[in-house]
Design a protein around this motif. Structure first.
Motif, PDB file in Angstrom:
ATOM      1  N   ASP A  35     -49.006 -11.474 -33.239  1.00  0.00           N
ATOM      2  CA  ASP A  35     -47.743 -11.893 -32.552  1.00  0.00           C
ATOM      3  C   ASP A  35     -46.692 -12.673 -33.025  1.00  0.00           C
ATOM      4  OD1 ASP A  35     -45.706 -12.667 -29.616  1.00  0.00           O
ATOM      5  OD2 ASP A  35     -46.561 -11.080 -29.431  1.00  0.00           O
ATOM      6  N   TRP A  36     -45.557 -13.041 -33.362  1.00  0.00           N
ATOM      7  CA  TRP A  36     -44.916 -14.039 -34.223  1.00  0.00           C
ATOM      8  C   TRP A  36     -45.470 -15.469 -32.700  1.00  0.00           C
ATOM      9  CZ3 TRP A  36     -41.166 -16.487 -30.821  1.00  0.00           C
ATOM     10  CH2 TRP A  36     -40.643 -15.783 -30.268  1.00  0.00           C
ATOM     11  N   ARG A  37     -45.664 -15.068 -31.779  1.00  0.00           N
ATOM     12  CA  ARG A  37     -45.325 -16.175 -30.929  1.00  0.00           C
ATOM     13  C   ARG A  37     -46.709 -16.822 -31.036  1.00  0.00           C
ATOM     14  NH1 ARG A  37     -43.421 -11.436 -29.121  1.00  0.00           N
ATOM     15  NH2 ARG A  37     -41.222 -11.928 -27.851  1.00  0.00           N
ATOM     16  N   ASP A  38     -48.300 -15.827 -30.763  1.00  0.00           N
ATOM     17  CA  ASP A  38     -48.763 -16.858 -31.373  1.00  0.00           C
ATOM     18  C   ASP A  38     -49.388 -17.635 -32.580  1.00  0.00           C
ATOM     19  OD1 ASP A  38     -50.016 -16.016 -29.047  1.00  0.00           O
ATOM     20  OD2 ASP A  38     -50.417 -14.122 -29.503  1.00  0.00           O
ATOM     21  N   ARG A  90     -47.125 -20.181 -32.251  1.00  0.00           N
ATOM     22  CA  ARG A  90     -47.738 -21.314 -31.307  1.00  0.00           C
ATOM     23  C   ARG A  90     -48.496 -22.123 -32.427  1.00  0.00           C
ATOM     24  NH1 ARG A  90     -48.784 -18.026 -27.965  1.00  0.00           N
ATOM     25  NH2 ARG A  90     -47.015 -18.093 -27.239  1.00  0.00           N
ATOM     26  N   THR A 143     -39.217 -13.134 -35.450  1.00  0.00           N
ATOM     27  CA  THR A 143     -38.785 -13.179 -34.095  1.00  0.00           C
ATOM     28  C   THR A 143     -37.533 -11.925 -34.374  1.00  0.00           C
ATOM     29  OG1 THR A 143     -37.050 -15.085 -35.181  1.00  0.00           O
ATOM     30  CG2 THR A 143     -39.397 -15.236 -33.980  1.00  0.00           C
ATOM     31  N   GLU A 163     -43.476 -23.224 -24.248  1.00  0.00           N
ATOM     32  CA  GLU A 163     -42.796 -22.167 -23.905  1.00  0.00           C
ATOM     33  C   GLU A 163     -41.927 -21.501 -23.529  1.00  0.00           C
ATOM     34  OE1 GLU A 163     -45.696 -19.081 -23.304  1.00  0.00           O
ATOM     35  OE2 GLU A 163     -46.657 -20.683 -24.615  1.00  0.00           O
ATOM     36  N   LEU A 218     -40.242 -20.898 -26.632  1.00  0.00           N
ATOM     37  CA  LEU A 218     -40.593 -19.423 -27.127  1.00  0.00           C
ATOM     38  C   LEU A 218     -39.387 -17.989 -26.073  1.00  0.00           C
ATOM     39  CD1 LEU A 218     -44.560 -19.256 -27.317  1.00  0.00           C
ATOM     40  CD2 LEU A 218     -42.921 -19.720 -29.011  1.00  0.00           C
ATOM     41  N   GLU A 262     -37.081 -15.636 -27.629  1.00  0.00           N
ATOM     42  CA  GLU A 262     -37.010 -13.548 -27.387  1.00  0.00           C
ATOM     43  C   GLU A 262     -35.662 -13.461 -26.897  1.00  0.00           C
ATOM     44  OE1 GLU A 262     -40.448 -11.467 -24.795  1.00  0.00           O
ATOM     45  OE2 GLU A 262     -40.828 -13.325 -24.765  1.00  0.00           O
TER      46      GLU A 262
END
Length: 261
Positions: free
Chosen positions: A108-111, A114, A158, A246, A249, A253
């Motif tokens: 996942d791009w978020r991970d 991060r 993203t 967060e 993010l 999103e």
């Protein structure tokens, strides 16, 4: 305005050690002549990073570095033209410590974003001398280029449209830059005072509480501080960083899904 004659004779602005051909020479040495034995650019750069970590940017000098390496200051000029060249080389070497996501990683791009942001924050805390240098140089060395490319690839994944990707990069990494810079300088102040982070925090808060003119600010923040809860300074700071990240993010999103304006 600068007179025409002055413009004609003015030295061009310095660009980068990576763009003037010097960084590409064999181990950084000038051609010809008898180079000092036992030195190379990698060793000089590593010593520069070590000194900057120990003593800070303000105390760094070519003379101090030469003493650390047990050579003459003139010996260093076989490998670099100036202190600025050394600082730029040190900055690039340090950013190479940040772990970069595997290009083939399908997570996942978020991970991935991060983890990269956490590595960048740790870099700024570990090397507080870096933050004032980042706007001073072009940051186009091999490690900086790899870091920037990794950031770009993650943000492209993203789903944000191209015209919003640079804004997302700025939001994320300028936030981390500010957070990590303040954190790094706070830790240095604690070290200089000979206090732990918690001891320094309690001392500072007691001093603030004793100033009536600061009461409105303190009272206004009291509810938020109480809601955040106790714990160590490090725990409170990590909690704030995690939640702020967060929020970023969530904003990315929302914008990438079309929910944002």
């Amino acid at each position: 305005m600068v007179a025409a004659a002055d413009r004609d004779t003015k030295r061009p602005a310095r660009m980068s050690v990576w763009l003037d051909g010097k960084a590409a020479t064999s181990r950084g040495r000038r051609p010809g002549g008898d180079q000092p034995s036992g030195l190379d650019r990698d060793r000089i750069t590593a010593a520069t990073v070590r000194l900057l970590d120990e003593e800070g940017l303000a105390k760094f000098s070519m003379r101090r570095l030469a003493a650390e390496l047990n050579v003459t200051a003139m010996s260093l000029y076989w490998y670099v033209d100036s202190k600025d060249d050394l600082l730029e080389l040190a900055s690039d070497a340090a950013v190479g410590e940040v772990p970069l996501p595997d290009e083939a990683e399908d997570g996942d791009w978020r991970d991935r974003l991060r983890r990269l942001a956490e590595g960048y924050r740790a870099l700024l805390v570990r090397h507080p001398w870096m933050s004032p240098l980042m706007g001073r140089f072009l940051n186009v060395g091999p490690h900086w280029a790899a870091f920037v490319l990794s950031v770009q690839r993650i943000v492209r994944s993203t789903g944000l449209p191209p015209d919003r990707q640079t804004g997302a990069i700025a939001a994320v990494f300028q936030f981390v830059y500010g957070f990590g810079t303040i954190e790094g300088h706070f830790l240095r102040r604690c070290e200089e005072a000979g206090l732990s982070q918690d001891e320094y925090f309690r001392y500072a808060m007691s001093a603030v509480d004793g100033q009536p003119e600061l009461a409105p600010m303190v009272d206004s923040a009291a509810e938020m501080v109480a809601a955040r809860g106790g714990g160590t300074v490090e725990e409170m700071r990590d909690r704030d960083f995690a939640f702020a990240f967060e929020l970023l993010l969530a904003g990315i999103e929302a914008m990438s899904s079309g929910d944002g304006t």
